[in-house]
Design a protein around this motif. Structure first.
Motif, PDB file in Angstrom:
ATOM      1  N   ALA A  94       0.795  -1.292  -0.023  1.00  0.00           N
ATOM      2  CA  ALA A  94      -0.050   0.066   0.005  1.00  0.00           C
ATOM      3  C   ALA A  94       0.755   1.073   0.037  1.00  0.00           C
ATOM      4  O   ALA A  94       0.712   2.223  -0.524  1.00  0.00           O
ATOM      5  CB  ALA A  94      -0.734  -0.055   1.214  1.00  0.00           C
TER       6      ALA A  94
ATOM      7  N   VAL B 262      -4.499  -4.792   3.214  1.00  0.00           N
ATOM      8  CA  VAL B 262      -4.544  -3.536   3.872  1.00  0.00           C
ATOM      9  C   VAL B 262      -5.516  -3.695   5.056  1.00  0.00           C
ATOM     10  O   VAL B 262      -6.709  -3.825   5.000  1.00  0.00           O
ATOM     11  CB  VAL B 262      -4.734  -2.299   3.269  1.00  0.00           C
ATOM     12  CG1 VAL B 262      -4.957  -1.279   3.927  1.00  0.00           C
ATOM     13  CG2 VAL B 262      -3.675  -2.140   1.996  1.00  0.00           C
TER      14      VAL B 262
ATOM     15  N   LEU C 105      -5.931  -6.287  -1.346  1.00  0.00           N
ATOM     16  CA  LEU C 105      -6.036  -4.975  -2.465  1.00  0.00           C
ATOM     17  C   LEU C 105      -6.589  -5.521  -3.520  1.00  0.00           C
ATOM     18  O   LEU C 105      -7.008  -4.546  -4.420  1.00  0.00           O
ATOM     19  CB  LEU C 105      -4.587  -4.788  -2.820  1.00  0.00           C
ATOM     20  CG  LEU C 105      -3.787  -3.759  -1.481  1.00  0.00           C
ATOM     21  CD1 LEU C 105      -2.156  -3.774  -1.766  1.00  0.00           C
ATOM     22  CD2 LEU C 105      -4.319  -2.611  -1.471  1.00  0.00           C
TER      23      LEU C 105
ATOM     24  N   ALA D 219      -6.690  -1.636  -4.551  1.00  0.00           N
ATOM     25  CA  ALA D 219      -5.662  -0.832  -4.873  1.00  0.00           C
ATOM     26  C   ALA D 219      -5.906   0.425  -5.744  1.00  0.00           C
ATOM     27  O   ALA D 219      -5.162   1.457  -5.601  1.00  0.00           O
ATOM     28  CB  ALA D 219      -4.630  -1.859  -5.630  1.00  0.00           C
TER      29      ALA D 219
ATOM     30  N   LEU E 273      -7.176   3.097  -3.561  1.00  0.00           N
ATOM     31  CA  LEU E 273      -6.405   3.809  -2.701  1.00  0.00           C
ATOM     32  C   LEU E 273      -5.703   4.947  -3.992  1.00  0.00           C
ATOM     33  O   LEU E 273      -5.338   5.948  -3.461  1.00  0.00           O
ATOM     34  CB  LEU E 273      -5.320   3.107  -2.308  1.00  0.00           C
ATOM     35  CG  LEU E 273      -4.036   3.678  -1.550  1.00  0.00           C
ATOM     36  CD1 LEU E 273      -4.260   4.378  -0.416  1.00  0.00           C
ATOM     37  CD2 LEU E 273      -3.174   2.386  -1.097  1.00  0.00           C
TER      38      LEU E 273
END
Length: 250
Positions: free
Chosen positions: A37, A139, A144, A221, A224
């Motif tokens: 991350a 995470v 992710l 992912a 993020l």
């Protein structure tokens, strides 16, 4: 055709994958289980840093449009019954001001391949014929590679859903602030335009909220990545606009 399966694109994407993987390994002693991350955040910040000239060009074009808006409106009122002459006078104005009606568009198109490559890293299950192991990392217990919809549908909504909700909240706040900034910095709308066209700026100002929808259905992912890149863009534009406003006032 899947653009990511096109050989040149796949090779570039594979190189980017190797870079992010190496970065995650490098950050492992500091970030531990969150190293992947952290690598996603780091590579996003790196790409956005490299694209600062594009942002500068876009803001410069925005201020050019605002500066020329009164002159363009005057031309539209003067030559509204002579469209060919209006077009000629408009181009003469742009030439005299050393500006272009397409200013900012070309740099925006140039950044598209870069953005799409980075985005592909965080949505594809396989890259250049091998599995995308970035999406297998967790995470805070959330993989992710899972989206909010698939995660909630799996039955383990809490407390993992808080990770998604936190990121979506960031993206939503950024979208709201971006909409306010877009309305505040939009050039005046000509009275000569039809009512529908006059409302176009207000309608388009809601576009940032589409990102919130995408963020809810793509892998974590990518969510993020979207949270980081939209926040960067908002802050970058605010800084650049302030700088140009000071330069114009000087």
């Amino acid at each position: 055709m899947d653009i990511y399966s096109f050989a040149p694109v796949a090779i570039v994407l594979d190189f980017a994958y190797s870079l992010v993987t190496a970065l995650a390994t490098l950050l492992a002693p500091l970030a531990g289980v969150l190293s992947t991350a952290a690598a996603i955040v780091a590579i996003t910040l790196l790409v956005r840093t490299l694209l600062i000239p594009v942002g500068r060009s876009q803001v410069r074009a925005e201020f050019t449009r605002r500066r020329l808006a009164p002159k363009l409106k005057e031309l539209q009122q003067r030559y509204k019954k002579k469209p060919e002459l209006l077009q000629q006078k408009t181009m003469e104005l742009y030439q005299a001001e050393k500006a272009s009606p397409l200013a900012g568009c070309f740099p925006t198109l140039l950044q598209a391949p870069v953005i799409s490559t980075v985005y592909g890293l965080f949505i594809l299950q396989s890259i250049n014929g091998h599995s995308n192991d970035l999406l297998t990392e967790d995470v805070f217990g959330v993989q992710l590679g899972s989206s909010l919809i698939s995660f909630v549908g799996g039955g383990d909504a809490w407390p993992g859903a808080l990770v998604y909700l936190a990121l979506l909240a960031i993206i939503a706040v950024v979208a709201w602030l971006s909409r306010r900034a877009a309305l505040r910095n939009a050039p005046p709308v000509s009275d000569e335009l039809p009512p529908g066209m006059q409302n176009l700026t207000g309608i388009l100002s809601w576009m940032p909220f589409i990102t919130v929808i995408f963020a809810a259905i793509v892998p974590l992912a990518a969510t993020l990545y979207l949270a980081v890149t939209t926040t960067w863009t908002l802050v970058e534009r605010a800084v650049l606009r302030r700088r140009y406003e000071k330069a114009m006032a000087a």
